[in-house]
Design an enzyme around this catalytic site. Structure first.
Site, PDB file in Angstrom:
ATOM      1  N   CYS A   1     -23.592  38.087  22.350  1.00  0.00           N
ATOM      2  CA  CYS A   1     -22.821  38.231  21.110  1.00  0.00           C
ATOM      3  C   CYS A   1     -22.915  36.957  20.271  1.00  0.00           C
ATOM      4  O   CYS A   1     -22.561  35.865  20.744  1.00  0.00           O
ATOM      5  CB  CYS A   1     -21.366  38.552  21.430  1.00  0.00           C
ATOM      6  SG  CYS A   1     -20.308  38.496  19.981  1.00  0.00           S
TER       7      CYS A   1
ATOM      8  N   CYS B   1     -19.575  35.205  19.834  1.00  0.00           N
ATOM      9  CA  CYS B   1     -19.164  34.479  21.054  1.00  0.00           C
ATOM     10  C   CYS B   1     -19.917  33.155  21.151  1.00  0.00           C
ATOM     11  O   CYS B   1     -19.352  32.143  21.579  1.00  0.00           O
ATOM     12  CB  CYS B   1     -19.399  35.337  22.294  1.00  0.00           C
ATOM     13  SG  CYS B   1     -18.200  36.681  22.483  1.00  0.00           S
TER      14      CYS B   1
ATOM     15  N   ASP C   1     -19.154  32.682   6.123  1.00  0.00           N
ATOM     16  CA  ASP C   1     -20.212  33.668   6.352  1.00  0.00           C
ATOM     17  C   ASP C   1     -21.556  33.059   5.948  1.00  0.00           C
ATOM     18  O   ASP C   1     -21.672  32.394   4.912  1.00  0.00           O
ATOM     19  CB  ASP C   1     -19.931  34.930   5.526  1.00  0.00           C
ATOM     20  CG  ASP C   1     -20.779  36.110   5.969  1.00  0.00           C
ATOM     21  OD1 ASP C   1     -20.222  37.085   6.509  1.00  0.00           O
ATOM     22  OD2 ASP C   1     -22.020  36.055   5.784  1.00  0.00           O
TER      23      ASP C   1
ATOM     24  N   ASN D   1     -15.229  45.924   8.857  1.00  0.00           N
ATOM     25  CA  ASN D   1     -16.127  47.058   9.051  1.00  0.00           C
ATOM     26  C   ASN D   1     -15.986  47.576  10.473  1.00  0.00           C
ATOM     27  O   ASN D   1     -15.724  46.809  11.407  1.00  0.00           O
ATOM     28  CB  ASN D   1     -17.573  46.632   8.795  1.00  0.00           C
ATOM     29  CG  ASN D   1     -17.841  46.351   7.327  1.00  0.00           C
ATOM     30  OD1 ASN D   1     -17.379  47.086   6.458  1.00  0.00           O
ATOM     31  ND2 ASN D   1     -18.579  45.291   7.036  1.00  0.00           N
TER      32      ASN D   1
ATOM     33  N   HIS E   1     -14.188  41.335  13.341  1.00  0.00           N
ATOM     34  CA  HIS E   1     -14.008  40.206  12.443  1.00  0.00           C
ATOM     35  C   HIS E   1     -13.435  40.693  11.125  1.00  0.00           C
ATOM     36  O   HIS E   1     -13.593  41.854  10.752  1.00  0.00           O
ATOM     37  CB  HIS E   1     -15.328  39.454  12.221  1.00  0.00           C
ATOM     38  CG  HIS E   1     -16.478  40.326  11.852  1.00  0.00           C
ATOM     39  ND1 HIS E   1     -17.185  41.063  12.781  1.00  0.00           N
ATOM     40  CD2 HIS E   1     -17.040  40.614  10.647  1.00  0.00           C
ATOM     41  CE1 HIS E   1     -18.141  41.740  12.176  1.00  0.00           C
ATOM     42  NE2 HIS E   1     -18.062  41.499  10.875  1.00  0.00           N
TER      43      HIS E   1
HETATM   44  P1  DGP Z   1     -20.490  42.969   9.442  1.00  0.00           P
HETATM   45  O1  DGP Z   1     -21.509  43.715   8.609  1.00  0.00           O
HETATM   46  O2  DGP Z   1     -19.074  43.356   9.040  1.00  0.00           O
HETATM   47  O3  DGP Z   1     -20.757  43.080  10.917  1.00  0.00           O
HETATM   48  O4  DGP Z   1     -20.648  41.459   9.012  1.00  0.00           O
HETATM   49  C1  DGP Z   1     -21.261  40.485   9.786  1.00  0.00           C
HETATM   50  C2  DGP Z   1     -21.306  39.225   8.960  1.00  0.00           C
HETATM   51  O5  DGP Z   1     -21.613  38.154   9.826  1.00  0.00           O
HETATM   52  C3  DGP Z   1     -22.352  39.229   7.845  1.00  0.00           C
HETATM   53  O6  DGP Z   1     -21.696  39.102   6.583  1.00  0.00           O
HETATM   54  C4  DGP Z   1     -23.199  38.012   8.119  1.00  0.00           C
HETATM   55  C5  DGP Z   1     -22.399  37.225   9.129  1.00  0.00           C
HETATM   56  N1  DGP Z   1     -23.197  36.545  10.132  1.00  0.00           N
HETATM   57  C6  DGP Z   1     -24.118  37.100  10.955  1.00  0.00           C
HETATM   58  N2  DGP Z   1     -24.668  36.173  11.751  1.00  0.00           N
HETATM   59  C7  DGP Z   1     -24.055  34.999  11.428  1.00  0.00           C
HETATM   60  C8  DGP Z   1     -24.186  33.662  11.917  1.00  0.00           C
HETATM   61  O7  DGP Z   1     -24.978  33.350  12.816  1.00  0.00           O
HETATM   62  N3  DGP Z   1     -23.405  32.717  11.327  1.00  0.00           N
HETATM   63  C9  DGP Z   1     -22.515  33.021  10.327  1.00  0.00           C
HETATM   64  N4  DGP Z   1     -21.797  32.008   9.831  1.00  0.00           N
HETATM   65  N5  DGP Z   1     -22.360  34.269   9.862  1.00  0.00           N
HETATM   66  C10 DGP Z   1     -23.133  35.239  10.395  1.00  0.00           C
END
Ligand code: DGP
Length: 115
Positions: A4, A7, A30, A87, A100
């Protein structure tokens, strides 16, 4: 959970820009912001989706909203307003299977929540 990505962020195995952290919650920017303010608020407990939330998580979920409230006030966007999105599952486009809360703000957001 081993594979994950959130995680791994919680364990600091992957870098992120952390804006808040306590024993049970972490919040970080994000990586792909959809608004000038785009913070992800994440419980440290691995809960895959909203559908996996149970009675035992009710204090944690309430705490997440307290944290969002605190972040919004401390970072100065409470007054202008913001949006919180979680989501859940395929039709929502959930990519990361660790629950989240997207906190979006910093500009006038679109009137439509869905396109
Ligand atoms: P969702 O579609 O609701 O599962 O959004 C996941 C969000 O997580 C997406 O907007 C991009 C963000 N995200 C994915 N990988 C990473 C990461 O490695 N670091 C950060 N800071 N955000 C991430």
């Amino acid at each position: 959970m081993e594979d994950c990505i959130f995680c791994k962020i919680i364990k600091k195995e992957i870098p992120s820009t952390i804006v808040y952290e306590d024993d049970s919650v972490i919040a970080f920017n994000d990586v792909n912001p959809a608004a000038p303010i785009h913070i992800l608020v994440v419980p440290k407990k691995h809960i895959a989706t909203l559908l996996d939330v149970t009675e035992e998580d009710k204090e944690l979920i309430a705490h997440i909203y307290e944290v969002i409230n605190q972040i919004a006030r401390e970072r100065g966007f409470a007054e202008n307003g913001f949006r919180v999105i979680t989501n859940c599952g395929r039709d929502s486009g959930q990519e990361v299977m660790h629950i989240h809360f997207h906190v979006l703000g910093g500009k006038k957001l679109g009137d439509k929540i869905v396109e």
